[in-house]
Design a protein around this motif. Structure first.
Motif, PDB file in Angstrom:
ATOM      1  N   LEU A  66       0.768  -1.254  -0.031  1.00  0.00           N
ATOM      2  CA  LEU A  66       0.209   0.086  -0.189  1.00  0.00           C
ATOM      3  C   LEU A  66       0.968   1.269   0.087  1.00  0.00           C
ATOM      4  O   LEU A  66       0.579   2.137  -0.759  1.00  0.00           O
ATOM      5  N   MET A  67       1.839   1.187   0.751  1.00  0.00           N
ATOM      6  CA  MET A  67       2.803   2.461   0.837  1.00  0.00           C
ATOM      7  C   MET A  67       3.456   2.639  -0.518  1.00  0.00           C
ATOM      8  O   MET A  67       3.692   3.844  -1.069  1.00  0.00           O
ATOM      9  N   ILE A  68       3.817   1.628  -1.188  1.00  0.00           N
ATOM     10  CA  ILE A  68       4.301   1.495  -2.439  1.00  0.00           C
ATOM     11  C   ILE A  68       3.399   2.317  -3.527  1.00  0.00           C
ATOM     12  O   ILE A  68       3.761   2.983  -4.157  1.00  0.00           O
ATOM     13  N   LYS A  69       2.121   1.762  -3.314  1.00  0.00           N
ATOM     14  CA  LYS A  69       1.156   2.248  -4.287  1.00  0.00           C
ATOM     15  C   LYS A  69       1.150   3.670  -3.945  1.00  0.00           C
ATOM     16  O   LYS A  69       0.758   4.566  -5.033  1.00  0.00           O
ATOM     17  N   GLU A  70       1.111   4.188  -2.690  1.00  0.00           N
ATOM     18  CA  GLU A  70       1.126   5.723  -2.468  1.00  0.00           C
ATOM     19  C   GLU A  70       1.983   6.486  -2.576  1.00  0.00           C
ATOM     20  O   GLU A  70       2.241   7.652  -2.443  1.00  0.00           O
ATOM     21  N   GLY A  71       3.301   5.853  -3.237  1.00  0.00           N
ATOM     22  CA  GLY A  71       4.535   6.655  -3.542  1.00  0.00           C
ATOM     23  C   GLY A  71       5.617   6.828  -2.709  1.00  0.00           C
ATOM     24  O   GLY A  71       6.392   7.636  -2.750  1.00  0.00           O
ATOM     25  N   VAL A  72       5.614   5.752  -1.573  1.00  0.00           N
ATOM     26  CA  VAL A  72       6.697   5.949  -0.735  1.00  0.00           C
ATOM     27  C   VAL A  72       8.003   5.809  -1.278  1.00  0.00           C
ATOM     28  O   VAL A  72       9.394   6.300  -0.785  1.00  0.00           O
ATOM     29  N   LEU A  73       8.293   5.099  -2.470  1.00  0.00           N
ATOM     30  CA  LEU A  73       9.460   4.953  -3.303  1.00  0.00           C
ATOM     31  C   LEU A  73       9.613   6.063  -4.181  1.00  0.00           C
ATOM     32  O   LEU A  73      10.490   6.091  -5.100  1.00  0.00           O
ATOM     33  N   GLU A  74       8.820   7.143  -3.925  1.00  0.00           N
ATOM     34  CA  GLU A  74       9.015   8.455  -5.063  1.00  0.00           C
ATOM     35  C   GLU A  74       9.183   9.663  -4.226  1.00  0.00           C
ATOM     36  O   GLU A  74       9.173   9.916  -3.003  1.00  0.00           O
ATOM     37  N   ASN A  75       9.809  10.911  -4.748  1.00  0.00           N
ATOM     38  CA  ASN A  75       9.783  11.904  -4.267  1.00  0.00           C
ATOM     39  C   ASN A  75      10.277  12.083  -2.706  1.00  0.00           C
ATOM     40  O   ASN A  75       9.708  12.642  -1.862  1.00  0.00           O
ATOM     41  N   PRO A  76      11.550  11.855  -2.479  1.00  0.00           N
ATOM     42  CA  PRO A  76      12.686  11.349  -3.480  1.00  0.00           C
ATOM     43  C   PRO A  76      12.557   9.929  -3.507  1.00  0.00           C
ATOM     44  O   PRO A  76      12.117   9.243  -2.581  1.00  0.00           O
ATOM     45  N   ALA A  77      12.838   9.297  -4.741  1.00  0.00           N
ATOM     46  CA  ALA A  77      13.232   8.053  -4.856  1.00  0.00           C
ATOM     47  C   ALA A  77      14.425   7.546  -4.208  1.00  0.00           C
ATOM     48  O   ALA A  77      15.356   7.933  -4.426  1.00  0.00           O
ATOM     49  N   PRO A  78      14.574   6.526  -3.390  1.00  0.00           N
ATOM     50  CA  PRO A  78      15.582   6.023  -2.528  1.00  0.00           C
ATOM     51  C   PRO A  78      16.389   5.000  -3.610  1.00  0.00           C
ATOM     52  O   PRO A  78      15.888   4.413  -4.273  1.00  0.00           O
ATOM     53  N   ALA A  79      17.896   5.366  -3.553  1.00  0.00           N
ATOM     54  CA  ALA A  79      18.654   4.205  -4.286  1.00  0.00           C
ATOM     55  C   ALA A  79      18.637   2.738  -3.776  1.00  0.00           C
ATOM     56  O   ALA A  79      18.684   1.920  -4.409  1.00  0.00           O
ATOM     57  N   SER A  80      18.070   2.767  -2.349  1.00  0.00           N
ATOM     58  CA  SER A  80      18.006   1.398  -1.751  1.00  0.00           C
ATOM     59  C   SER A  80      17.253   1.400  -0.560  1.00  0.00           C
ATOM     60  O   SER A  80      16.988   2.665   0.000  1.00  0.00           O
ATOM     61  N   VAL A  81      16.911   0.420  -0.131  1.00  0.00           N
ATOM     62  CA  VAL A  81      15.839   0.389   0.903  1.00  0.00           C
ATOM     63  C   VAL A  81      16.453  -0.878   1.944  1.00  0.00           C
ATOM     64  O   VAL A  81      16.618  -1.907   1.557  1.00  0.00           O
ATOM     65  N   LEU A  82      16.773  -0.414   3.239  1.00  0.00           N
ATOM     66  CA  LEU A  82      17.084  -1.384   4.264  1.00  0.00           C
ATOM     67  C   LEU A  82      16.230  -1.757   5.152  1.00  0.00           C
ATOM     68  O   LEU A  82      15.240  -0.839   5.552  1.00  0.00           O
ATOM     69  N   GLY A  83      16.161  -3.033   5.628  1.00  0.00           N
ATOM     70  CA  GLY A  83      15.109  -3.439   6.849  1.00  0.00           C
ATOM     71  C   GLY A  83      15.916  -4.282   7.798  1.00  0.00           C
ATOM     72  O   GLY A  83      16.646  -5.109   7.286  1.00  0.00           O
ATOM     73  N   GLN A  84      15.603  -4.285   8.784  1.00  0.00           N
ATOM     74  CA  GLN A  84      16.169  -5.136   9.897  1.00  0.00           C
ATOM     75  C   GLN A  84      14.885  -6.032  10.548  1.00  0.00           C
ATOM     76  O   GLN A  84      14.047  -5.346  10.643  1.00  0.00           O
ATOM     77  N   HIS A  85      15.257  -7.516  10.843  1.00  0.00           N
ATOM     78  CA  HIS A  85      14.158  -8.024  11.446  1.00  0.00           C
ATOM     79  C   HIS A  85      14.837  -8.783  12.766  1.00  0.00           C
ATOM     80  O   HIS A  85      15.766  -9.325  12.459  1.00  0.00           O
ATOM     81  N   VAL A  86      14.264  -8.840  14.005  1.00  0.00           N
ATOM     82  CA  VAL A  86      14.629  -9.539  15.134  1.00  0.00           C
ATOM     83  C   VAL A  86      14.949 -11.061  14.741  1.00  0.00           C
ATOM     84  O   VAL A  86      14.350 -11.761  13.921  1.00  0.00           O
ATOM     85  N   PHE A  87      15.842 -11.575  15.410  1.00  0.00           N
ATOM     86  CA  PHE A  87      16.262 -12.970  15.079  1.00  0.00           C
ATOM     87  C   PHE A  87      16.791 -13.779  16.450  1.00  0.00           C
ATOM     88  O   PHE A  87      17.795 -13.572  16.804  1.00  0.00           O
ATOM     89  N   PRO A  88      15.830 -14.477  17.305  1.00  0.00           N
ATOM     90  CA  PRO A  88      16.177 -14.783  18.511  1.00  0.00           C
ATOM     91  C   PRO A  88      17.159 -16.188  18.258  1.00  0.00           C
ATOM     92  O   PRO A  88      17.525 -16.269  19.416  1.00  0.00           O
ATOM     93  N   MET A  89      17.583 -16.418  16.998  1.00  0.00           N
ATOM     94  CA  MET A  89      18.634 -17.570  16.906  1.00  0.00           C
ATOM     95  C   MET A  89      19.914 -16.940  17.086  1.00  0.00           C
ATOM     96  O   MET A  89      21.004 -17.695  17.414  1.00  0.00           O
TER      97      MET A  89
END
Length: 415
Positions: free
Chosen positions: A147-170
């Motif tokens: 939904l966020m991509i459809k609403e333009g979250v990757l525009e104005n300005p357009a990021p060269a990259s997107v990073l995400g992190q997620h918890v990992f109990p291992m």
């Protein structure tokens, strides 16, 4: 620059922990994160930033350094909780019975707020713009990312990259896990209804038993995984719910089956849908029954772009030490961060949350009522993510990780 970021992260750890505990105590389900979004917005405004709402309860904010139009990097954290009754006996236990941050999204959100705190203090020491994406609804299809991509979250300005992190109990707090290329699976929900003719269980010859047909379908469908797919493509087909609402002496009119199909290849995913539909419909017809199969499309495969992932790995090794950056295996779970990876260069890595002392604490898996984390992760998470963002801004037109890190380190040394 690394030492500066580490010092800022360490000095803010108590505040980050407090943010996480507040979020943990006030969880909200997907696309209902109204109080969470308001809390995030308030925290960002307190830092002098201008957050904007997006996609129901999403929040987006820009942190601009020098020459903000030169390059943009996006960092994503999700905010929703799960419908789980928490069993932890802690002061920050969920105050919303039946709803719990059992997947660590409170960690992701508080870490991203920690990044905001760090980067707002370093605005004159980096070039470009960091876009922070506080995303709703990761746990519920169609996923807040789409939904966020459809609403333009990757525009104005357009990021060269997107990073995400997620918890990992291992992994223990202080380490991260990372993998280049295909990392997480696509996921689709299967809803199958098999219809026959019910009646007395003692007179099966006068009925058309949908239970028997359903049993044949469940067994036969496994050949899709064992015989139809290239063995090099990880694939899962599981049926977890079967309802045949008859009795010991009653054959029902219909049987309802629910399951999941997961794969690590988008082309095979599409082909498998066709194969599965033909198989279940053909088998049911051959036995005199009818069936209806609904395939609800979930998230796509998550691909970590190799060159970006190599840069992230090198930068993380510099920040944490090479021994604390662990190669992890593919995972057949799904994540809507995959939508970012399908749309642009993206890297999704895992943040260790188990007790670093090795005593087994905080080892409960995500999506369980006893999940919790070692708070050391809340010092590592924000600091590392801030460092990765600055390294990516410094990447510019560099073609190698060495050049990227040299540029970023030089910028920090002269700041």
């Amino acid at each position: 620059m690394i030492e500066t970021i580490k010092q800022l992260a360490a000095s803010a750890t108590a505040d980050t922990i407090a943010l996480r505990q507040h979020l943990h105590a006030h969880p909200e389900l997907s696309f209902k994160e109204f109080e969470t979004a308001a809390f995030v917005t308030e925290q960002l405004k307190n830092l002098g930033l201008d957050p904007q709402p997006m996609a129901t309860t999403g929040v987006v904010v820009l942190i601009e350094g020098r020459n903000p139009g030169s390059r943009t990097v996006a960092l994503r954290g999700d905010m929703d909780a799960l419908p789980i009754l928490e069993q932890n006996d802690v002061p920050y236990k969920s105050t919303n019975p039946g709803v719990m941050h059992a997947c660590g999204h409170d960690v992701h959100t508080s870490s991203l707020l920690g990044v905001a705190r760090i980067l707002t203090q370093l605005r004159d020491q980096f070039e470009g713009t960091v876009k922070l994406i506080f995303q709703p609804g990761e746990e519920l299809v169609p996923g807040g990312a789409s939904l966020m991509i459809k609403e333009g979250v990757l525009e104005n300005p357009a990021p060269a990259s997107v990073l995400g992190q997620h918890v990992f109990p291992m992994l223990p707090a202080g380490q991260i896990g990372i993998r280049s290329g295909r990392y997480m699976a696509s996921t689709d929900e299967l809803y199958l209804t098999v219809r026959g003719k019910g009646g007395h269980g003692a007179m099966p010859d006068q009925n058309l038993d949908p239970v028997l047909v359903a049993a044949h379908i469940i067994v036969a469908a496994q050949q899709i995984v064992s015989r139809r797919v290239n063995p090099k493509i990880p694939t899962v087909l599981s049926f977890g719910k079967v309802i045949a609402n008859g009795a010991t002496n009653v054959i029902p009119n219909e049987v309802h089956i629910e399951g999941t199909f997961r794969a690590l290849d988008e082309a095979w995913r599409e082909e498998a849908h066709v194969i599965l539909r033909k198989l279940v419909e053909g088998l049911a017809e051959s036995m005199g029954a009818t069936c209806e199969l609904e395939i609800r499309r979930g998230y796509p495969c998550l691909d970590n772009e190799p060159e970006l992932t190599a840069r992230v790995r090198a930068a993380a090794e510099e920040y944490l030490g090479a021994e604390n950056v662990i190669e992890i295996d593919q995972w057949m779970a799904a994540e809507d961060f995959a939508y970012y990876s399908q749309a642009t260069n993206a890297c999704f890595y895992r943040l260790g949350t188990r007790s670093a002392s090795g005593d087994g604490r905080f080892a409960s898996s995500v999506h369980t009522p006893t999940f919790d984390i070692d708070s050391k992760a809340l010092e590592v998470g924000p600091g590392l993510m801030a460092w990765l963002a600055i390294c990516e801004l410094g990447a510019g037109e560099s073609t190698t990780t060495t050049e990227t890190l040299a540029a970023a380190s030089a910028a920090g040394a002269h700041a």
